[in-house]
Design an enzyme around this catalytic site. Structure first.
Site, PDB file in Angstrom:
ATOM      1  CB  SER A 194     139.897   7.841 116.212  1.00  0.00           C
ATOM      2  OG  SER A 194     139.175   9.052 116.176  1.00  0.00           O
ATOM      3  NE  ARG A 195     142.074   8.083 124.149  1.00  0.00           N
ATOM      4  CZ  ARG A 195     143.251   8.620 123.864  1.00  0.00           C
ATOM      5  NH1 ARG A 195     143.274   9.776 123.205  1.00  0.00           N
ATOM      6  NH2 ARG A 195     144.377   8.052 124.204  1.00  0.00           N
ATOM      7  CB  ILE A 196     135.511  11.644 120.062  1.00  0.00           C
ATOM      8  CG1 ILE A 196     136.562  12.545 119.415  1.00  0.00           C
ATOM      9  CG2 ILE A 196     135.697  11.590 121.561  1.00  0.00           C
ATOM     10  CD1 ILE A 196     136.493  13.986 119.902  1.00  0.00           C
TER      11      ILE A 196
END
Length: 479
Positions: free
Chosen positions: A353-355
């Protein structure tokens, strides 16, 4: 006193009328209508309607929006003068509708007061805000190790039948009492699957805040193509009003196949894997509409959970790579984990999950800081230990601790957990309070531990020492 009616005025009136040149497979070829535009509605003399989808030099192609058998070659066609719209608003909550807003649940049509176009431009950069609030799915692995924020687009990817739809359904069920409105878009699924989803939502009381947009497997390809845009338009209306929304697209593999089918029927030049050249734009313009708006523009959010199917775990296929590049992270389901009974079968190493980490609650973030790394190291050690090598005591201890964590991370479907429950097991495991628990007893001990939470005054913002004191007290009385 009545106002005088407008007098009739004589004058020359011009209107375009075309005719059907051919029809088949849900596509109508039309001659005439030189001023027709893409995505414009057109009407047939028998009352049917279509959507202009292809502009040619001599003929144009239209998607039939009804399965009327009265449309025949030579029938007259005329402009309707507007684009395709769907009814939006709270009247849709608890209903099952098709991509045009028509009811599929046998109830009277909903009382709609506002319409919204299916195709709309994504919010501009000025309208957007940073993802800053957590979105809880109720899944231990996701909420602790792969967190999602409101307004994020998190891809759910994996082979067929490994639990992707179950995770999305759990996320919808977990929004009960959280003031999040949900839209589930079911594309190309059999009627039995639709009925099962509807029954699960009704049994959990989640249908009160959920809308189902359904395009069944036997629907026209045009309906399956329009379904996700219809669901997005419904959620976008609430987002513009400042509400938090969730959209589940189940799944975009069938959606891409429907678009490919339409494109081939319309004789568009095929590209890689016979998909048209604009297949990337198809999904990007859909998912880019999911965001969180700034307070000046309402402050609402639309969280998207698109589901995509792989074959034999091939992540480098055409459609999966497209969606991975569009979304803000992915939750990868591994068929080998599913076959081994490790459910949910989420591959923590390939999921990211990048953000979402920026929106995760600080207490959960701190408690889960080393859990992911510990689990990945355990998987490597377990693989090494299979060779029969003599292990040191410290390595054996790490293996035992990793096996315990694997059992803790297991979770049955349709049983989402609260964020307090996530923090409870994270602290209990991270602080070594479960060190004397055998892995096969982890599920029982954890269930007894979580039963104590509703009666306590513990909150996420409660001091860590208060949490640890309560956890030690509860564990001291375990059988």
């Amino acid at each position: 006193m009545t106002e005088p009616s407008t007098p009739y005025r004589f004058g020359l009136r011009l209107s375009e009328r075309g005719c059907v040149a051919g029809i088949g497979d849900g596509i109508a070829w039309i001659r005439g209508l030189p001023s027709a535009r893409l995505d414009e509605l057109i009407g047939f003399d028998d009352g049917s309607s279509g959507l202009v989808f292809q502009l040619g030099k001599e003929v144009l192609g239209a998607i039939l929006l009804s399965q009327s058998r009265g449309v025949t070659a030579g029938m007259a066609v005329q402009h309707i003068g507007r684009k395709l719209e769907i009814g939006v608003g709270d009247a849709l909550l608890g209903r099952v509708v098709d991509p045009l807003g028509s009811p599929l649940d046998g109830l009277p049509p909903p009382q709609i007061r506002q319409l919204r176009p299916l195709e709309a431009a994504a919010p501009s950069i000025i309208e957007r805000d940073f993802v800053s609030e957590p979105f809880y799915t109720g899944c231990k692995i996701v909420d602790s190790l792969i967190p999602i924020g409101k307004g994020q687009r998190q891809l759910i990817i994996g082979d067929d039948g490994v639990g992707k739809s179950a995770l999305a359904l759990d996320a919808v069920l977990n929004q009960r009492g959280r003031n999040v409105l949900c839209v589930m878009v079911l594309i190309g699924q059999p009627r039995s699957s639709v009925a099962g989803t509807l029954e699960a939502l009704r049994a959990a009381g989640a249908l009160d805040y959920t809308v189902l947009v359904v395009a069944e497997a036997n629907a026209l390809p045009g309906f399956r193509y329009l379904a996700p845009f219809a669901g997005c338009a419904i959620a976008e209306h609430w987002m513009r009003l400042g509400r938090d929304t969730l959209v589940v697209y189940d799944d975009l593999t069938r959606h891409a196949q429907s678009y490919r089918e339409l494109s081939l029927l319309l004789q568009r030049p095929p590209g890689r894997e016979a998909y048209p050249g604009d297949i990337f734009y198809l999904h990007s313009r859909l998912l880019e509409r999911s965001t969180v708006l700034s307070l000046e523009h309402g402050g609402g959010s639309m969280t998207a959970l698109p589901i995509i199917e792989t074959r034999q775990g091939e992540l480098s296929a055409y459609i999966p790579t497209n969606l991975i590049s569009i979304t803000d992270g992915q939750i990868y389901f591994e068929s080998k984990l599913f076959a081994a009974g490790i459910l949910p079968a989420i591959d923590i190493g390939r999921s990211v999950s990048r953000i979402g980490g920026k929106a995760q609650h600080p207490a959960i973030k701190n408690a889960a800081a080393h859990i992911r790394l510990d689990y990945l190291q355990f998987l490597e050690l377990e693989l090494f230990a299979r060779f029969g090598t003599r292990l040191e005591a410290s390595v054996e201890q790490k293996l035992q601790r990793g096996r315990l964590l694997r059992e803790i991370l297991k979770q049955d479907r349709l049983q989402p957990l609260s964020e307090q429950a996530h923090l409870a097991w994270l602290l209990a495991y991270g602080e070594g309070l479960l060190a004397d628990v055998a892995p096969e007893q982890a599920a029982t001990v954890l269930a007894q531990l979580l039963q104590q939470l509703p009666g306590s005054a513990l909150k996420l913002d409660s001091p860590k020492q208060q949490w640890l004191a309560a956890l030690k007290q509860w564990l001291a009385h375990k059988p």
